[in-house]
Write an enzyme that holds these catalytic residues in place. Structure first.
Site, PDB file in Angstrom:
ATOM      1  N   GLU A  22     -61.447  12.759  10.498  1.00  0.00           N
ATOM      2  CA  GLU A  22     -62.669  11.706  10.825  1.00  0.00           C
ATOM      3  C   GLU A  22     -63.125  11.825  12.424  1.00  0.00           C
ATOM      4  O   GLU A  22     -64.299  11.673  12.667  1.00  0.00           O
ATOM      5  CB  GLU A  22     -62.287  10.419  10.316  1.00  0.00           C
ATOM      6  CG  GLU A  22     -63.242   9.231  10.534  1.00  0.00           C
ATOM      7  CD  GLU A  22     -62.845   8.179  11.234  1.00  0.00           C
ATOM      8  OE1 GLU A  22     -63.269   7.716  12.417  1.00  0.00           O
ATOM      9  OE2 GLU A  22     -61.701   7.394  10.822  1.00  0.00           O
ATOM     10  N   HIS A  23     -62.192  11.577  13.100  1.00  0.00           N
ATOM     11  CA  HIS A  23     -62.529  11.684  14.543  1.00  0.00           C
ATOM     12  C   HIS A  23     -63.027  13.148  14.767  1.00  0.00           C
ATOM     13  O   HIS A  23     -64.350  13.142  15.777  1.00  0.00           O
ATOM     14  CB  HIS A  23     -61.219  11.455  15.384  1.00  0.00           C
ATOM     15  CG  HIS A  23     -60.928  10.178  15.696  1.00  0.00           C
ATOM     16  ND1 HIS A  23     -60.914   9.656  16.998  1.00  0.00           N
ATOM     17  CD2 HIS A  23     -60.516   8.983  15.047  1.00  0.00           C
ATOM     18  CE1 HIS A  23     -60.726   8.351  16.918  1.00  0.00           C
ATOM     19  NE2 HIS A  23     -60.351   7.833  15.674  1.00  0.00           N
ATOM     20  N   HIS A  82     -57.144  10.472   9.175  1.00  0.00           N
ATOM     21  CA  HIS A  82     -58.015   9.812  10.232  1.00  0.00           C
ATOM     22  C   HIS A  82     -58.374  10.668  11.402  1.00  0.00           C
ATOM     23  O   HIS A  82     -59.394  10.507  11.949  1.00  0.00           O
ATOM     24  CB  HIS A  82     -57.054   8.617  10.754  1.00  0.00           C
ATOM     25  CG  HIS A  82     -57.504   7.930  11.837  1.00  0.00           C
ATOM     26  ND1 HIS A  82     -57.045   8.053  13.421  1.00  0.00           N
ATOM     27  CD2 HIS A  82     -58.515   6.909  12.215  1.00  0.00           C
ATOM     28  CE1 HIS A  82     -57.772   7.277  13.981  1.00  0.00           C
ATOM     29  NE2 HIS A  82     -58.527   6.739  13.381  1.00  0.00           N
ATOM     30  N   GLU A 140     -55.489   5.111  20.733  1.00  0.00           N
ATOM     31  CA  GLU A 140     -55.479   4.038  19.549  1.00  0.00           C
ATOM     32  C   GLU A 140     -54.379   3.525  18.924  1.00  0.00           C
ATOM     33  O   GLU A 140     -54.202   2.424  18.714  1.00  0.00           O
ATOM     34  CB  GLU A 140     -56.367   4.731  18.474  1.00  0.00           C
ATOM     35  CG  GLU A 140     -57.052   3.747  17.268  1.00  0.00           C
ATOM     36  CD  GLU A 140     -57.894   4.341  16.333  1.00  0.00           C
ATOM     37  OE1 GLU A 140     -58.361   3.738  15.525  1.00  0.00           O
ATOM     38  OE2 GLU A 140     -58.258   5.910  16.478  1.00  0.00           O
TER      39      GLU A 140
END
Length: 414
Positions: free
Chosen positions: A53-54, A50, A130
């Site tokens: 991906e950022h 993840h 997040e």
């Protein structure tokens, strides 16, 4: 492989291109999927897929982060990405005339991210925020906690976002290692839907992915998850409501019983006419939100129910759901209920496939889960073929209230 607007081409090295032409629209949705998700991570690096991906949005050798953001937005398009337990996806929706540009931007991000430590120092804080958002959103957090409880030490129970500890410990070197290992031809699926031409997309992908590493990075099979141990877990949290998830393990995405389970779950808790909505909300007024859900992974899945209710109603709401589950196991669905829910699901399917974005997701799922392409007529025929006996068997196996893992998050757990 082609048929009814669908086409598939396997390029050298295992990279697959899928398209579905939708005449009469002037847009296109396009995406790149990489078989890299939380299920492929070690526990100590949880969240690395993840975070990667950022980070691909932070710049490439050809584009700054701002240039990436502006590249499609200035032309009315959009760019997005997400990470799941089993893959990472990068997507764009654009005018058909900008499809080549969208493919160029996506490929640039996926193949050539800079992954600088200085960018990571900032983006790590974004991911930590997040994580905080989920912690402050109990109707999201309860699903995270339920997955952990259901899957135990299996990677299906890992947090996609990671934990504060794992995300804080990740370095740019970790991201580069995962990128070098996973972002290779055998793990890549490119799909496009809308006003597209398959040959043109294949030619463009062949050109853009020329430098994509070949071989050596095929994703390992996911180990079989453990059997579920039914139990109830209470997690204390100072919230206005008690949030409850009941769920159990099911079969994986490729199992043909999926159609029957989707019908059953929709009849039980999928809309305003469902049993749960009518009983829990309309008749008893115990909750604003109550619904059934299913999630299918490659090797297994989850079928369950969520309800959010006031502390003083939590026990009664849970008991009511258990009673409705027991009734479903005893009686199954009536012929009328089954006919109604078939009509509902087929209607939803037809409406969803009018969107190029929905078609794109379906295309990618075919390759990611090794399924054949089915026309709309094929899909509706499979739905129509589900029988009451099949639904009754599924209800007995997956809706038995005594087979559920129950997670209660709220003030009464203290």
């Amino acid at each position: 492989m082609t048929g009814e607007g669908f086409a598939r081409t396997a390029l050298p090295g295992g990279l697959v291109v899928l398209t579905e032409r939708m005449p009469g629209i002037r847009s296109a949705s396009v995406g790149i999927w990489v078989r890299s998700g939380s299920v492929h991570e070690a526990r100590e690096e949880m969240g690395v897929s993840h975070l990667l991906e950022h980070m691909v949005f932070k710049g490439t050798a050809r584009r700054s982060a701002r240039e990436i953001a502006l590249s499609l937005e200035r032309r009315g398009g959009s760019l997005d990405a997400y990470t799941t337990r089993e893959h990472t996806s990068y997507q764009a929706r654009v005018l058909d005339e900008d499809l080549d540009l969208a493919l160029d931007v996506l490929t640039d991000m996926v193949l050539r991210p800079l992954l600088r430590e200085s960018d990571l120092d900032l983006e790590r804080e974004v991911v930590l925020e997040e994580i905080s958002t989920v912690e402050d959103t109990p109707d999201d957090l309860v699903f995270e906690l339920h997955s952990e409880a259901l899957w135990g030490d299996h990677p299906y129970g890992y947090s996609i976002l990671g934990t504060r500890e794992t995300v804080t410990a990740l370095t740019a070197a970790d991201l580069k290692r995962v990128h070098a290992l996973r972002y290779r031809r055998p793990n890549v699926v490119v799909a496009a839907a809308g006003n597209v031409t398959h040959e043109a997309v294949v030619d463009r992908v062949t050109e853009l992915f020329e430098e994509c590493p070949d071989g050596g990075g095929a994703t390992e099979p996911v180990p079989a998850p453990p059997e579920v141990v039914p139990r109830e877990i209470r997690v204390a949290r100072s919230t206005a409501q008690t949030h409850i998830v009941l769920g159990t393990r099911t079969f994986g995405h490729r199992d043909p019983r999926r159609y029957g389970l989707i019908l059953l779950a929709n009849a039980f808790g999928g809309g305003m006419s469902s049993r749960l909505f009518q009983r829990v909300r309309e008749e008893l007024g115990l909750a604003y939100s109550v619904h059934a859900f299913q999630t299918f992974y490659a090797e297994a899945g989850i079928s369950g129910v969520y309800v959010g209710t006031r502390r003083e109603w939590a026990d009664r709401a849970l008991q009511t759901i258990r009673e409705e589950m027991a009734a479903l196991v005893r009686e199954g669905l009536t012929e009328e209920e089954l006919a109604d829910i078939k009509g509902q699901v087929k209607g939803q399917l037809v409406l969803s496939l009018e969107s190029s974005g929905s078609r794109l997701q379906r295309l990618a799922g075919l390759e990611l889960y090794g399924e054949p392409y089915l026309t709309l007529d094929d899909l509706t025929a499979r739905i129509d073929a589900v029988t009451r006996d099949e639904v009754a068997s599924l209800a007995a196996e997956y809706f038995d209230p005594d087979r559920q893992v129950v997670l209660r998050l709220g003030p009464e757990a203290a």
